[in-house]
Scaffold this motif. Structure first.
Motif, PDB file in Angstrom:
ATOM      1  N   ALA A 116       0.841  -1.199   0.000  1.00 50.57           N
ATOM      2  CA  ALA A 116       0.000   0.000   0.000  1.00 50.57           C
ATOM      3  C   ALA A 116       0.877   1.250   0.000  1.00 50.57           C
ATOM      4  O   ALA A 116       2.091   1.196   0.259  1.00 50.57           O
ATOM      5  N   ARG A 117       0.234   2.358  -0.284  1.00 55.30           N
ATOM      6  CA  ARG A 117       0.870   3.678  -0.153  1.00 55.30           C
ATOM      7  C   ARG A 117      -0.071   4.538   0.682  1.00 55.30           C
ATOM      8  O   ARG A 117      -0.847   5.337   0.154  1.00 55.30           O
ATOM      9  N   PRO A 118      -0.034   4.389   2.011  1.00 50.87           N
ATOM     10  CA  PRO A 118      -1.005   5.087   2.868  1.00 50.87           C
ATOM     11  C   PRO A 118      -0.793   6.600   2.926  1.00 50.87           C
ATOM     12  O   PRO A 118      -1.722   7.328   3.229  1.00 50.87           O
ATOM     13  N   GLU A 119       0.423   7.043   2.680  1.00 54.97           N
ATOM     14  CA  GLU A 119       0.726   8.473   2.639  1.00 54.97           C
ATOM     15  C   GLU A 119       1.603   8.732   1.421  1.00 54.97           C
ATOM     16  O   GLU A 119       2.218   7.815   0.869  1.00 54.97           O
ATOM     17  N   ARG A 120       1.686   9.988   1.030  1.00 55.13           N
ATOM     18  CA  ARG A 120       2.499  10.320  -0.133  1.00 55.13           C
ATOM     19  C   ARG A 120       3.955   9.933   0.070  1.00 55.13           C
ATOM     20  O   ARG A 120       4.639   9.502  -0.862  1.00 55.13           O
ATOM     21  N   ARG A 121       4.441  10.039   1.301  1.00 52.20           N
ATOM     22  CA  ARG A 121       5.849   9.784   1.547  1.00 52.20           C
ATOM     23  C   ARG A 121       6.119   8.377   2.093  1.00 52.20           C
ATOM     24  O   ARG A 121       7.230   8.099   2.542  1.00 52.20           O
ATOM     25  N   LYS A 122       5.122   7.496   2.061  1.00 49.29           N
ATOM     26  CA  LYS A 122       5.297   6.145   2.598  1.00 49.29           C
ATOM     27  C   LYS A 122       4.781   5.098   1.625  1.00 49.29           C
ATOM     28  O   LYS A 122       3.742   5.290   0.985  1.00 49.29           O
ATOM     29  N   ILE A 123       5.486   3.966   1.560  1.00 47.74           N
ATOM     30  CA  ILE A 123       4.923   2.759   0.979  1.00 47.74           C
ATOM     31  C   ILE A 123       5.167   1.630   1.970  1.00 47.74           C
ATOM     32  O   ILE A 123       6.135   1.655   2.740  1.00 47.74           O
ATOM     33  N   THR A 124       4.288   0.646   1.974  1.00 48.99           N
ATOM     34  CA  THR A 124       4.401  -0.472   2.915  1.00 48.99           C
ATOM     35  C   THR A 124       4.332  -1.792   2.164  1.00 48.99           C
ATOM     36  O   THR A 124       3.611  -1.927   1.166  1.00 48.99           O
ATOM     37  N   LEU A 125       5.085  -2.776   2.658  1.00 49.33           N
ATOM     38  CA  LEU A 125       5.056  -4.134   2.137  1.00 49.33           C
ATOM     39  C   LEU A 125       4.842  -5.084   3.312  1.00 49.33           C
ATOM     40  O   LEU A 125       5.523  -4.983   4.334  1.00 49.33           O
ATOM     41  N   GLY A 126       3.894  -6.013   3.177  1.00 47.92           N
ATOM     42  CA  GLY A 126       3.631  -7.010   4.208  1.00 47.92           C
ATOM     43  C   GLY A 126       3.889  -8.409   3.668  1.00 47.92           C
ATOM     44  O   GLY A 126       3.595  -8.697   2.500  1.00 47.92           O
ATOM     45  N   PHE A 127       4.439  -9.290   4.515  1.00 45.12           N
ATOM     46  CA  PHE A 127       4.802 -10.639   4.098  1.00 45.12           C
ATOM     47  C   PHE A 127       4.192 -11.661   5.045  1.00 45.12           C
ATOM     48  O   PHE A 127       3.921 -11.374   6.213  1.00 45.12           O
ATOM     49  N   GLY A 128       4.013 -12.872   4.542  1.00 46.05           N
ATOM     50  CA  GLY A 128       3.387 -13.921   5.335  1.00 46.05           C
ATOM     51  C   GLY A 128       4.267 -14.471   6.433  1.00 46.05           C
ATOM     52  O   GLY A 128       3.766 -15.079   7.372  1.00 46.05           O
ATOM     53  N   ALA A 129       5.583 -14.276   6.334  1.00 44.38           N
ATOM     54  CA  ALA A 129       6.524 -14.813   7.320  1.00 44.38           C
ATOM     55  C   ALA A 129       7.670 -13.826   7.505  1.00 44.38           C
ATOM     56  O   ALA A 129       7.926 -12.984   6.636  1.00 44.38           O
ATOM     57  N   PRO A 130       8.377 -13.894   8.645  1.00 39.87           N
ATOM     58  CA  PRO A 130       9.535 -13.019   8.850  1.00 39.87           C
ATOM     59  C   PRO A 130      10.570 -13.194   7.740  1.00 39.87           C
ATOM     60  O   PRO A 130      10.793 -14.298   7.234  1.00 39.87           O
ATOM     61  N   LEU A 131      11.203 -12.096   7.370  1.00 40.07           N
ATOM     62  CA  LEU A 131      12.151 -12.093   6.261  1.00 40.07           C
ATOM     63  C   LEU A 131      13.554 -12.464   6.728  1.00 40.07           C
ATOM     64  O   LEU A 131      14.000 -12.021   7.786  1.00 40.07           O
ATOM     65  N   ASP A 132      14.237 -13.268   5.937  1.00 43.48           N
ATOM     66  CA  ASP A 132      15.649 -13.539   6.176  1.00 43.48           C
ATOM     67  C   ASP A 132      16.525 -12.452   5.559  1.00 43.48           C
ATOM     68  O   ASP A 132      17.631 -12.192   6.027  1.00 43.48           O
ATOM     69  N   SER A 133      16.029 -11.845   4.506  1.00 43.20           N
ATOM     70  CA  SER A 133      16.746 -10.756   3.848  1.00 43.20           C
ATOM     71  C   SER A 133      15.734  -9.786   3.259  1.00 43.20           C
ATOM     72  O   SER A 133      14.610 -10.172   2.923  1.00 43.20           O
ATOM     73  N   LEU A 134      16.133  -8.515   3.142  1.00 41.96           N
ATOM     74  CA  LEU A 134      15.219  -7.506   2.625  1.00 41.96           C
ATOM     75  C   LEU A 134      14.956  -7.732   1.138  1.00 41.96           C
ATOM     76  O   LEU A 134      15.837  -8.188   0.401  1.00 41.96           O
ATOM     77  N   PRO A 135      13.754  -7.418   0.675  1.00 42.80           N
ATOM     78  CA  PRO A 135      13.476  -7.552  -0.761  1.00 42.80           C
ATOM     79  C   PRO A 135      14.259  -6.522  -1.570  1.00 42.80           C
ATOM     80  O   PRO A 135      14.673  -5.487  -1.055  1.00 42.80           O
ATOM     81  N   GLN A 136      14.445  -6.827  -2.832  1.00 48.36           N
ATOM     82  CA  GLN A 136      15.082  -5.893  -3.754  1.00 48.36           C
ATOM     83  C   GLN A 136      13.980  -5.140  -4.493  1.00 48.36           C
ATOM     84  O   GLN A 136      13.128  -5.763  -5.136  1.00 48.36           O
ATOM     85  N   VAL A 137      13.984  -3.819  -4.382  1.00 49.41           N
ATOM     86  CA  VAL A 137      12.902  -3.003  -4.931  1.00 49.41           C
ATOM     87  C   VAL A 137      13.494  -1.958  -5.870  1.00 49.41           C
ATOM     88  O   VAL A 137      14.432  -1.234  -5.497  1.00 49.41           O
ATOM     89  N   ARG A 138      12.951  -1.861  -7.081  1.00 48.55           N
ATOM     90  CA  ARG A 138      13.408  -0.870  -8.060  1.00 48.55           C
ATOM     91  C   ARG A 138      12.211  -0.231  -8.750  1.00 48.55           C
ATOM     92  O   ARG A 138      11.172  -0.858  -8.938  1.00 48.55           O
ATOM     93  N   ILE A 139      12.397   1.041  -9.142  1.00 44.59           N
ATOM     94  CA  ILE A 139      11.366   1.752  -9.896  1.00 44.59           C
ATOM     95  C   ILE A 139      11.475   1.365 -11.366  1.00 44.59           C
ATOM     96  O   ILE A 139      12.571   1.248 -11.918  1.00 44.59           O
ATOM     97  N   VAL A 140      10.318   1.164 -12.014  1.00 43.07           N
ATOM     98  CA  VAL A 140      10.298   0.805 -13.438  1.00 43.07           C
ATOM     99  C   VAL A 140       9.333   1.721 -14.184  1.00 43.07           C
ATOM    100  O   VAL A 140       8.595   2.511 -13.585  1.00 43.07           O
ATOM    101  N   ASP A 141       9.352   1.610 -15.504  1.00 47.31           N
ATOM    102  CA  ASP A 141       8.394   2.271 -16.404  1.00 47.31           C
ATOM    103  C   ASP A 141       8.505   3.784 -16.416  1.00 47.31           C
ATOM    104  O   ASP A 141       7.492   4.494 -16.403  1.00 47.31           O
TER     105      ASP A 141
END
Length: 688
Positions: free
Chosen positions: A282-307
């Motif tokens: 979600a993007r609940p605020e202009r300056r925030k985005i959130t990601l939720g996962f089903g289980a605790p993460l061993d490593s952070l996801p890789q996120v890049r802007i596209v398009d």
């Protein structure tokens, strides 16, 4: 005169007539008194087929009771054993109960229809608990039984409606692949009886069979018994009381059968297995985005802007700060790049680990669209000379964009999480409105009132581990009962958006030592073990804890806010200071949990010493009734057990000052003839 006398007589007769009518009307109001309230459950009269019938070949069972009945949640409570893929249809009409089998019955098999506590009378709701009928589709019937109780390992709550079953296949993988051989459900006390077992050796399990496949899936709750079980019987003498018509009673002794084992204790747990997947974004605020996962993460996801959005191809670490939650399954990204903040739509490639169909962790990439629309606000009428300030400016020559912070970010906010009173032994907790870029401790001051003068105090500042981007903790040598002042100078801190703070001041008073209570818990017989003692609230939530190390027999809980509390203890087998769940594959039981059976009423300026023998009471009789979540339903007119400590003793402490234990539940586990389950000092279960 004569006429007047006649009129008076007529009037008197009329009044007497009206009075008689009124009395008759009053006498007709209400119902005539009946007999005593019915407090007995329905009684079984007969059934077709009869109990223990052989060579049964019908697809329907009919049961008659001595009064009209009703069913409660029959779909979940009524169990047919062996289990059927399609549950039977169970209905009640008047005094008749009907069971329609919708699966073909196996040949030469003993069947049990266990109604648990689904049957009760229609008028008073008296429950017929533990009612079951059996029959065989062959020439003989199996009769052995296994009984016990299921509790939740972490808090000793009775497991209501949990599936309990056995395997004659002793393979370690049977519970994950094969349906249970014979099953039963626990009643409102967590008790169970698996009936009509043939001779043999069994493994026993309890599961919350969410998908109704009659075996365990890794996400489901489970309990297992460490030893193999061989059901047996023994002859006993049973004494009955006989009552004559005159009311006189006499005793009669007869031979009976006890089915063993009748004292199996199963404590269920959840391994905490969670599948890895992206659960929400979600993007609940202009300056925030959130990601939720089903289980605790061993490593952070890789996120890049596209398009083609601003910053296309850049890794998220270049334009945002990440703030994980305590359980590492939810991430907040604070966008700090002005161009990215300004974009109403962001398309991101998110690469993360996910479970495949074989339950293996593999890398996968999802392309996600994040939108943000400014909330509608009522526009103020502009004055003629008022000019609206744009939020972004673009240089006409270089094309560079300059970000102007929105009105709510013009100043960096500070706020104290505590109020006007600060707890002793706790750091001062301060939170800022948005993540910090820098903070100058020279602009932060902590002072104490000394002789009407604010006197500077030394302090240390550290980030809050639970809120690393916005939380600050301040430690100092607090003096009980004194007044303090926390101030922040203008420009002492700057946010990641380049905004700064206004002056901030927070005044507060430290509590006095006499505002608290201290508790010393003596634990005889636990010298060789490490244990953790937890102070529990009236909602059965932990308030604070103390570790009793190996070699000691005392745990101390200090600076307790006065109130009503309970005690929970667990054996910390791996010495990590927290309760650990079990693991089926490795045959690891969850760490053992105990409750002190009385409530503690802790008062101001009291130092209490409480002796607690954790093995004194059966495990199922330890948890106080008042804090049980899964309380048994009380019969009509029945009162809940009174909690010890409700009536104060001479010193006003409520009878729980100097140790001892009591049973506030519904009694020990002797209902199956075993006399109560006990845990000895080795942690094993024994029948007393």
């Amino acid at each position: 005169m004569k006429r007047r006398d006649n009129n008076f007589a007529d009037m008197r007769m009329l009044l007497w007539g009206v009075f008689a009518l009124l009395m008759a009307a009053c006498a007709s109001i209400g119902r005539p008194e009946g007999g005593e309230r019915d407090e007995l459950p329905p009684k079984f009269v007969r059934s077709d087929p009869a109990p223990g019938a052989l060579n049964m070949n019908a697809d329907r069972m009919s049961v008659i009771f001595d009064e009209n009945i009703q069913l409660e949640d029959a779909f979940n409570k009524v169990v047919v054993s062996p289990a059927q893929k399609t549950p039977p249809t169970v209905s009640a009409n008047g005094r008749r109960l009907s069971v329609q089998f919708r699966d073909t019955l196996r040949q030469n098999t003993t069947y049990t229809v266990d109604f648990a506590d689904a049957i009760k009378d229609l008028n008073e709701g008296n429950i017929l608990d533990g009612f079951a009928l059996d029959f065989s589709t062959g020439p003989s019937i199996d009769t052995l039984r296994i009984s016990g109780i299921v509790l939740q390992a972490e808090n000793l709550e009775p497991a209501q409606g949990m599936l309990v079953g056995v395997y004659s296949n002793l393979s370690d993988t049977a519970i994950t692949t094969l349906p249970l051989d014979r099953i039963a459900r626990t009643n409102q006390y967590g008790q169970f009886t698996i009936r009509n077992l043939p001779e043999g050796t069994y493994r026993i399990f309890a599961i919350n069979d969410i998908n109704r496949d009659y075996h365990w899936d890794r996400s489901e709750d489970i309990a297992f018994y460490d030893e193999l079980i061989i059901p047996t019987t023994e002859s006993i003498e049973v004494t009955d009381t006989l009552y004559a018509v005159s009311g006189a009673d006499s005793l009669s002794t007869r031979q009976g059968i006890r089915y063993l084992p009748n004292d199996i204790l199963l404590t269920w747990f959840n391994e905490g297995y969670k599948a890895h997947y992206l659960s929400n974004y979600a993007r609940p605020e202009r300056r925030k985005i959130t990601l939720g996962f089903g289980a605790p993460l061993d490593s952070l996801p890789q996120v890049r802007i596209v398009d083609g959005a601003p910053g296309t191809g850049r890794d998220i670490g270049e334009w945002a700060l990440v703030q994980p939650n305590e359980t590492l399954d939810s991430l907040i990204y604070w966008i700090k790049d002005p161009e990215v903040v300004a974009a109403d739509s962001l398309r991101l490639d998110v690469r993360y680990q996910k479970n495949d169909s074989l339950d293996r962790l593999v890398w996968t990439t999802d392309t996600l669209r994040f939108f943000y629309r400014e909330p509608k606000v009522k526009k103020k009428k502009k004055k003629d000379d008022e000019v609206e300030t744009p939020r972004f400016t673009v240089d006409s020559i270089t094309g560079d964009t300059t970000f102007l912070p929105p009105p709510d970010l013009e100043y960096l906010s500070f706020s104290a999480k505590s109020g006007s009173t600060q707890e002793l032994g706790q750091p001062l907790s301060i939170e800022v409105g948005v993540p910090l870029e820098r903070i100058d401790t020279a602009g932060i001051h902590l002072s104490m009132m000394v002789d009407s003068v604010w006197t500077p105090q030394r302090f240390t500042m550290r980030p809050d581990s639970l809120n690393s981007l916005q939380g600050l903790l301040f430690d100092t040598a607090w003096k009980p009962g004194e007044k303090y002042q926390f101030t922040v100078d203008t420009l002492a801190a700057t946010s990641i958006y380049g905004t700064w703070n206004k002056p901030y001041k927070h005044e507060f008073t430290l509590k006095k030592t006499e505002d608290y209570s201290n508790l010393k818990v003596k634990l005889p017989g636990l010298d060789s073990l490490q244990a953790v003692v937890e102070l529990m609230s009236t909602s059965d939530a932990p308030v604070m804890k103390a570790i009793k190390p190996v070699g000691a027999d005392v745990a101390e809980l200090k600076l307790i806010t006065p109130g009503k509390y309970y005690l929970r203890l667990y054996i910390d087998g791996n010495l990590n200071g927290k309760w650990d769940t079990g693991n089926l594959a490795d045959s690891i039981q969850p760490e053992e949990v105990f409750y002190f059976a009385k409530r503690l009423d802790l008062k101001k300026n009291w130092d209490i010493e409480q002796t607690w023998d954790i093995y004194e009471l059966p495990v199922d009789a330890q948890k106080p009734y008042a804090i049980k979540k899964n309380k048994p339903k009380l019969k009509r007119g029945e009162k809940a057990p009174r909690e010890e400590g409700d009536e104060e003793d001479e010193d006003g402490f409520g009878g729980n000052r100097f140790g001892g234990s009591g049973n506030n539940g519904f009694g020990g586990f002797g209902g199956f003839g075993g006399g109560g389950l006990q845990k000895n000092n080795g942690g094993n279960l024994r029948v007393q």
